[in-house]
Design a protein around this motif. Sequence first.
Motif, PDB file in Angstrom:
ATOM      1  N   ARG A  41     -49.762  25.111  49.598  1.00  0.00           N
ATOM      2  CA  ARG A  41     -50.655  24.410  50.662  1.00  0.00           C
ATOM      3  C   ARG A  41     -50.360  25.462  52.019  1.00  0.00           C
ATOM      4  O   ARG A  41     -51.163  25.824  52.579  1.00  0.00           O
ATOM      5  CB  ARG A  41     -50.449  22.760  51.026  1.00  0.00           C
ATOM      6  CG  ARG A  41     -50.997  22.020  49.909  1.00  0.00           C
ATOM      7  CD  ARG A  41     -51.089  20.689  50.516  1.00  0.00           C
ATOM      8  NE  ARG A  41     -49.531  20.256  50.608  1.00  0.00           N
ATOM      9  CZ  ARG A  41     -48.890  19.451  49.942  1.00  0.00           C
ATOM     10  NH1 ARG A  41     -49.381  19.042  48.876  1.00  0.00           N
ATOM     11  NH2 ARG A  41     -47.883  18.961  50.342  1.00  0.00           N
ATOM     12  N   GLN A  42     -49.120  25.863  52.015  1.00  0.00           N
ATOM     13  CA  GLN A  42     -48.658  26.414  53.008  1.00  0.00           C
ATOM     14  C   GLN A  42     -49.034  27.930  53.064  1.00  0.00           C
ATOM     15  O   GLN A  42     -49.591  28.511  54.023  1.00  0.00           O
ATOM     16  CB  GLN A  42     -47.117  26.674  53.380  1.00  0.00           C
ATOM     17  CG  GLN A  42     -46.524  27.166  54.795  1.00  0.00           C
ATOM     18  CD  GLN A  42     -45.142  26.932  54.918  1.00  0.00           C
ATOM     19  OE1 GLN A  42     -44.652  25.864  54.689  1.00  0.00           O
ATOM     20  NE2 GLN A  42     -44.482  28.081  55.289  1.00  0.00           N
TER      21      GLN A  42
ATOM     22  N   SER B 111     -35.324  19.912  49.204  1.00  0.00           N
ATOM     23  CA  SER B 111     -36.894  20.120  49.081  1.00  0.00           C
ATOM     24  C   SER B 111     -37.215  21.012  50.185  1.00  0.00           C
ATOM     25  O   SER B 111     -37.745  22.276  50.031  1.00  0.00           O
ATOM     26  CB  SER B 111     -38.009  18.849  49.344  1.00  0.00           C
ATOM     27  OG  SER B 111     -39.256  19.685  49.249  1.00  0.00           O
TER      28      SER B 111
ATOM     29  N   ARG C  34     -46.179  22.278  47.909  1.00  0.00           N
ATOM     30  CA  ARG C  34     -46.131  22.281  49.323  1.00  0.00           C
ATOM     31  C   ARG C  34     -45.991  23.703  49.791  1.00  0.00           C
ATOM     32  O   ARG C  34     -46.809  23.977  50.600  1.00  0.00           O
ATOM     33  CB  ARG C  34     -44.747  21.829  49.848  1.00  0.00           C
ATOM     34  CG  ARG C  34     -44.479  20.232  50.001  1.00  0.00           C
ATOM     35  CD  ARG C  34     -43.225  19.747  50.423  1.00  0.00           C
ATOM     36  NE  ARG C  34     -42.981  20.319  51.690  1.00  0.00           N
ATOM     37  CZ  ARG C  34     -41.535  20.527  52.045  1.00  0.00           C
ATOM     38  NH1 ARG C  34     -40.455  20.308  51.291  1.00  0.00           N
ATOM     39  NH2 ARG C  34     -41.578  21.100  53.454  1.00  0.00           N
TER      40      ARG C  34
ATOM     41  N   LEU D  27     -38.111  25.278  50.009  1.00  0.00           N
ATOM     42  CA  LEU D  27     -39.203  25.723  50.454  1.00  0.00           C
ATOM     43  C   LEU D  27     -39.369  27.217  50.548  1.00  0.00           C
ATOM     44  O   LEU D  27     -40.300  27.913  50.401  1.00  0.00           O
ATOM     45  CB  LEU D  27     -39.808  24.958  51.603  1.00  0.00           C
ATOM     46  CG  LEU D  27     -41.097  25.396  51.891  1.00  0.00           C
ATOM     47  CD1 LEU D  27     -42.386  25.204  50.860  1.00  0.00           C
ATOM     48  CD2 LEU D  27     -41.649  24.539  53.330  1.00  0.00           C
TER      49      LEU D  27
ATOM     50  N   GLU E 233     -42.984  19.671  43.182  1.00  0.00           N
ATOM     51  CA  GLU E 233     -43.391  19.178  44.572  1.00  0.00           C
ATOM     52  C   GLU E 233     -43.340  20.242  45.531  1.00  0.00           C
ATOM     53  O   GLU E 233     -44.098  20.417  46.350  1.00  0.00           O
ATOM     54  CB  GLU E 233     -42.754  17.968  44.880  1.00  0.00           C
ATOM     55  CG  GLU E 233     -43.071  16.630  44.044  1.00  0.00           C
ATOM     56  CD  GLU E 233     -42.399  15.419  44.420  1.00  0.00           C
ATOM     57  OE1 GLU E 233     -41.689  15.441  45.466  1.00  0.00           O
ATOM     58  OE2 GLU E 233     -42.841  14.435  43.692  1.00  0.00           O
ATOM     59  N   THR E 234     -42.129  21.054  45.580  1.00  0.00           N
ATOM     60  CA  THR E 234     -41.818  21.936  46.605  1.00  0.00           C
ATOM     61  C   THR E 234     -42.819  23.308  46.370  1.00  0.00           C
ATOM     62  O   THR E 234     -43.300  23.771  47.348  1.00  0.00           O
ATOM     63  CB  THR E 234     -40.479  22.518  46.488  1.00  0.00           C
ATOM     64  OG1 THR E 234     -39.685  21.347  46.446  1.00  0.00           O
ATOM     65  CG2 THR E 234     -40.189  23.558  47.629  1.00  0.00           C
TER      66      THR E 234
END
Length: 286
Positions: A153-154, A103, A150, A107, A146-147
């Motif tokens: 959000r970043q 993960s 993430r 990213l 899920e990555t």
Amino acid sequence: GELIRLYTLSPQDLAIIRQRRGDANRLGFAAQLCSVRYPGMILGPEDLPDQRILGLISRQLLINSELWAKYADRDQTRREHLQAIIRIYGYRQFNAADYRSLSTWLLPLALQSDQSMILGHAVLNELRTRRIIVPPLPVVERLCAETVTRSLRQIYGALTSSLSGGQRKQLDALLLPYEDRQISVLSWLRLPVSKTGPRHMNILLARLHRVRSIGLASGFEHAVHRNRLLKLARMAERTTLQHMRRFDETQRYALLVALLLETQAALTDESLAMHDRIMGKLFACH
């Protein structure tokens, strides 16, 4: 040619395979070995190898490919062969630590693209590079999803973390009606200007001034990869005002910033192009 490249057995492979007892076991061991190498997965009790691959393997071993059916019935033998392949060739099973590690590794790519096929292929290739047996595909899909979450959000954080309270109010004002018309300020900013002339040039400049008055930091557009920025801008463009207002603040402001950055670039290009057309007409008159 690709099958030959992927599934040709080396002399060392053949020597190890010949240590198995019986033709069915040799064929099964070889098929398991090839599957663990590419695509990196275990052949389960109900899995039937591709007949082209099984035929290629059987010809190298000088064994009848129909013996696979006999091997497939031996679950204990299949598990023993898998453990032998893991021990001899240095493979290992996928675990929770690998999930977290992959993960983190994935990213940076997810910050560039959220395409599931691209991310999925990258994960599978990395698993093969690390000699980790590929887990069930739903696990890979969940890892990618899920990555992506993430990364989103970043990205939202990169686009909104430096916004002041005044800038946030200005962004919210873009969703209000423009001068008591039936369109919002945001829609007005993006209306096409089809004619050329000083009056229409002033309209473009007024819109460009409105965007620049929000004061988005210079170089803001480089905080996020171009592909993701464009996708966010397109998403904001398709989203109705009602839905935009329902988003949480971070998502709403990130979408508006992405759309404004694209709008600013488009207005700048349109203004320069119209200037060239106006000047061209002036010179043509003389």
